[in-house]
Design a protein around this motif. Structure first.
Motif, mmCIF file in Angstrom:
data_model
loop_
_atom_site.group_PDB
_atom_site.id
_atom_site.type_symbol
_atom_site.label_atom_id
_atom_site.label_comp_id
_atom_site.label_asym_id
_atom_site.label_seq_id
_atom_site.Cartn_x
_atom_site.Cartn_y
_atom_site.Cartn_z
ATOM 1 N N GLY A 123 -10.053 -0.512 7.755
ATOM 2 C CA GLY A 123 -9.662 0.701 8.449
ATOM 3 C C GLY A 123 -8.447 0.503 9.330
ATOM 4 O O GLY A 123 -8.016 -0.632 9.589
ATOM 5 N N TYR A 124 -7.883 1.613 9.739
ATOM 6 C CA TYR A 124 -6.769 1.601 10.695
ATOM 7 C C TYR A 124 -7.121 2.548 11.830
ATOM 8 O O TYR A 124 -7.697 3.612 11.604
ATOM 9 C CB TYR A 124 -5.474 2.056 10.024
ATOM 10 N N PHE A 125 -6.753 2.136 13.019
ATOM 11 C CA PHE A 125 -7.022 2.936 14.198
ATOM 12 C C PHE A 125 -5.668 3.271 14.818
ATOM 13 O O PHE A 125 -4.963 2.394 15.299
ATOM 14 C CB PHE A 125 -7.875 2.100 15.162
ATOM 15 N N ILE A 126 -5.290 4.543 14.787
ATOM 16 C CA ILE A 126 -3.967 4.949 15.282
ATOM 17 C C ILE A 126 -4.159 5.750 16.569
ATOM 18 O O ILE A 126 -4.862 6.768 16.562
ATOM 19 C CB ILE A 126 -3.236 5.822 14.245
ATOM 20 N N ALA A 183 -0.755 1.490 15.832
ATOM 21 C CA ALA A 183 -1.786 1.399 14.797
ATOM 22 C C ALA A 183 -2.378 -0.004 14.813
ATOM 23 O O ALA A 183 -1.645 -0.988 14.903
ATOM 24 C CB ALA A 183 -1.177 1.700 13.436
ATOM 25 N N VAL A 184 -3.669 -0.072 14.784
ATOM 26 C CA VAL A 184 -4.349 -1.362 14.777
ATOM 27 C C VAL A 184 -5.201 -1.434 13.522
ATOM 28 O O VAL A 184 -5.917 -0.481 13.200
ATOM 29 C CB VAL A 184 -5.273 -1.503 16.024
ATOM 30 N N GLU A 233 -14.997 -3.686 13.484
ATOM 31 C CA GLU A 233 -14.953 -3.963 14.919
ATOM 32 C C GLU A 233 -13.551 -3.735 15.490
ATOM 33 O O GLU A 233 -12.557 -4.089 14.881
ATOM 34 C CB GLU A 233 -15.365 -5.411 15.166
ATOM 35 N N LEU A 234 -13.510 -3.147 16.637
ATOM 36 C CA LEU A 234 -12.233 -2.944 17.327
ATOM 37 C C LEU A 234 -12.458 -3.166 18.812
ATOM 38 O O LEU A 234 -13.358 -2.579 19.404
ATOM 39 C CB LEU A 234 -11.730 -1.511 17.090
ATOM 40 N N HIS A 235 -11.662 -4.044 19.374
ATOM 41 C CA HIS A 235 -11.833 -4.314 20.796
ATOM 42 C C HIS A 235 -11.150 -3.230 21.617
ATOM 43 O O HIS A 235 -10.080 -2.758 21.252
ATOM 44 C CB HIS A 235 -11.232 -5.684 21.152
ATOM 45 N N GLU A 236 -11.746 -2.912 22.723
ATOM 46 C CA GLU A 236 -11.190 -1.868 23.580
ATOM 47 C C GLU A 236 -9.794 -2.250 24.074
ATOM 48 O O GLU A 236 -8.944 -1.406 24.304
ATOM 49 C CB GLU A 236 -12.113 -1.612 24.767
#
Lengths: 367, 171
Positions: free
Chosen positions: A264-267, A276-277, A289-292
């Motif tokens: 996934g991508y988190f924009i 974008a991560v 998982e995505l760190h804050e």
């Protein structure tokens, strides 16, 4: 003339007069802005408005601290800590919204008690708070990659000469793979009717060929009095994908991504910055998982692109508080009523966006 | 026959009376409505309220960098030529309908231990959406002092004097 006609005419006149009287009374009762109360009630309304806007409440983190409920909130204020006056905490405002989970929503009666509007458990004053964006932005797709953007003031007048920043995010998902994510910002200005036109075909034609999902983020402003909206006009999937939750606390979007997603991508999007991560699987753990720490704390919008098996999802989440001029946040004991309704209006900033804050106050005895 | 005619005339006169009364009542109600329901929501707001509104408008403009961005060129630090026009358009759209404004912007400098106020731009002695001269006695003034950020090595102190007046005052 026949007596029946006499009676008919008299009845008509009585009904007309009654209707006119009722409509006038209704206008007085439901348009408090026009008839704004006496000097005393107005002064109380202004003082309470200042108290709500300039103080943080107690405990000061009651917006983001979900252990605080109506029972243990000891003071009510919406101001955001360490900020200028008229800057409100989005977490606190969100806890007034009807969109918020009922268990987190603050009880208006408890707030009335904290503001001193009750005596022996009986309401002496009724109040209502309304919050809605300064500008109302809407986007309509006229043809592929050609959009009409309409900007109106909070009161419905066309916002002529507003500066518009249109950010498009184009996502290409093919065979369950995110093949391309790209974005670009275009500056526009509304005409006298508050309308401007966005043609993305020239930008999209320069990209790798494919069926792109277009997400539009539109900002409109006058001297930084800014409103924004996000629209996923061309996406296949909008709303939350199965197993995905986005939680906004302390100004951060915390993704709680469960489910068997592959990648996934988190924009995260704010007016000046887009990041974008890439998010991936953690060994031995289901979900992504995505760190804050990787999130932009000033993000107003979040776009999550997820892939799983043979399909892809694009998920959008809007700026908080979620409200429009048509569906404002309304919080209070009831709708304004009675002849002595005082209304106070202020311009406030929430999450770097401009909102109209209205406070209505009326004595219960006259309602 | 004569009685019937008399009764008919009496009936007509009663209807005429009722119609006249209705017209008078309607006129009174409409005049009263006009007097009590002004065309803008701020008409009944007191002087203090207008002053607070003026401060609120300028403060919101300032905290988000609107003043720096619109007034000055980011690279050179010089005054933008079109700042007055932009501010006028913005204020026209930000302030509620039915309010007239008159904004004067001064540049504050210190000369011989005295603070001297000079017009920021001679091309814009004032910015207003009102064609006639503002009568100071009826307008409500708000003063807002703003220190710009360091733009190309220049920091300025600007003094905003915003006069607001309700539309009805010039009815």
């Amino acid at each position: 003339m026949h007596i029946t006609l006499d009676y008919l005419l008299t009845a008509f006149l009585i009904v007309s007069l009654l209707t006119l009287s009722i409509s006038t009374i209704y206008l007085i009762s439901y348009n408090p802005l026009y008839y704004g109360g006496g000097p005393e009630i107005r002064e109380i309304a202004e003082r309470v408005t200042d108290k709500i806007l300039f103080t943080e409440g107690a405990p000061p983190d009651w917006g983001s601290n979900y252990n605080i409920s109506s029972e243990n909130l000891t003071d009510f204020g919406l101001h955001m800590r360490n900020n200028s006056i008229y800057v409100l905490d989005s977490d606190k405002v969100s806890r007034l919204s009807p969109e918020t989970n009922e268990s987190l929503r603050i009880d208006p009666i408890a707030v009335a008690e904290l503001l001193g509007f009750t005596e022996d458990g009986i309401l002496n004053y009724g109040f209502s708070i309304r919050i809605y964006p300064f500008l109302n932005i809407s986007v309509e797709e006229q043809s592929q990659y050609y959009y009409v953007i309409t900007v109106k003031r909070y009161d419905g007048f066309p916002a002529a000469g507003a500066r518009v920043k249109a950010i498009y995010i184009a996502v290409l998902i093919e065979e369950s793979k995110v093949k391309n994510i790209t974005w670009h910002a275009i500056m526009l200005e509304t005409n006298i009717n508050g309308v401007c036109y966005l043609n993305l075909s020239e930008y999209i034609s320069g990209l790798e060929e494919g069926n792109y999902q277009i997400i539009l983020v539109i900002y409109a402003d006058y001297l930084e009095y800014r409103s924004a909206m996000i629209s996923a006009i061309s996406t296949n999937e909008t709303g939350l994908a199965p197993g995905l939750q986005l939680q906004a606390t302390r100004g951060h979007f915390t993704p709680l991504i469960a489910g068997e997603w592959d990648k996934g991508y988190f924009i995260s999007i704010s007016y000046d910055y887009i990041s974008a991560v890439r998010i991936g699987k953690k060994k031995g753990q289901p979900g992504l998982e995505l760190h804050e720490a990787e999130l932009d704390p000033n993000a107003q919008f979040v776009v999550v692109v997820l892939t799983k098996g043979g399909s892809g999802f694009v998920v959008i989440s809007g700026a908080r508080p979620l409200c429009t001029p048509e569906s404002p946040i309304i919080f209070g004991t009831s709708n304004p009523r009675g002849l002595e309704v005082a209304a106070v209006t202020r311009y406030v900033t929430i999450n770097d966006l401009s909102f109209i804050f209205e406070f209505y106050l009326w004595p219960m005895s006259s309602s | 026959m004569a009685d019937e005619l008399f009764m008919n005339r009496k009936g007509i006169s009663k209807i005429f009376e009722a119609l006249c009364s209705t017209v008078i009542l309607l006129i009174v109600i409409s005049v009263f409505s006009q007097l009590t329901a002004p065309s803008n929501p701020y008409s009944f707001q007191a002087e203090a309220e207008l002053r607070k509104l003026g401060y609120n408008v300028l403060q919101q403009m300032a905290i988000k960098g609107g003043i720096d961005n619109v007034f000055f060129n980011e690279t050179t630090g010089e005054l933008n030529e079109d700042w007055g026009l932009k501010v006028k358009i913005a204020l026209q759209n930000i302030l509620p309908k039915g309010l007239f404004f008159n904004l004067t912007v001064y540049n504050a400098t210190i000369q011989d231990d005295h603070v001297v106020l000079q017009l920021l731009d001679e091309n814009y002695p004032y910015i207003s959406n009102f064609v006639r001269k503002f009568e100071e006695s009826t307008a409500v003034g708000t003063t807002y002092i703003y220190t710009t950020k360091n733009i190309a090595g220049k920091v300025r102190i600007l003094v905003f004097y915003l006069n607001l007046i309700r539309g009805e005052s010039y009815g």
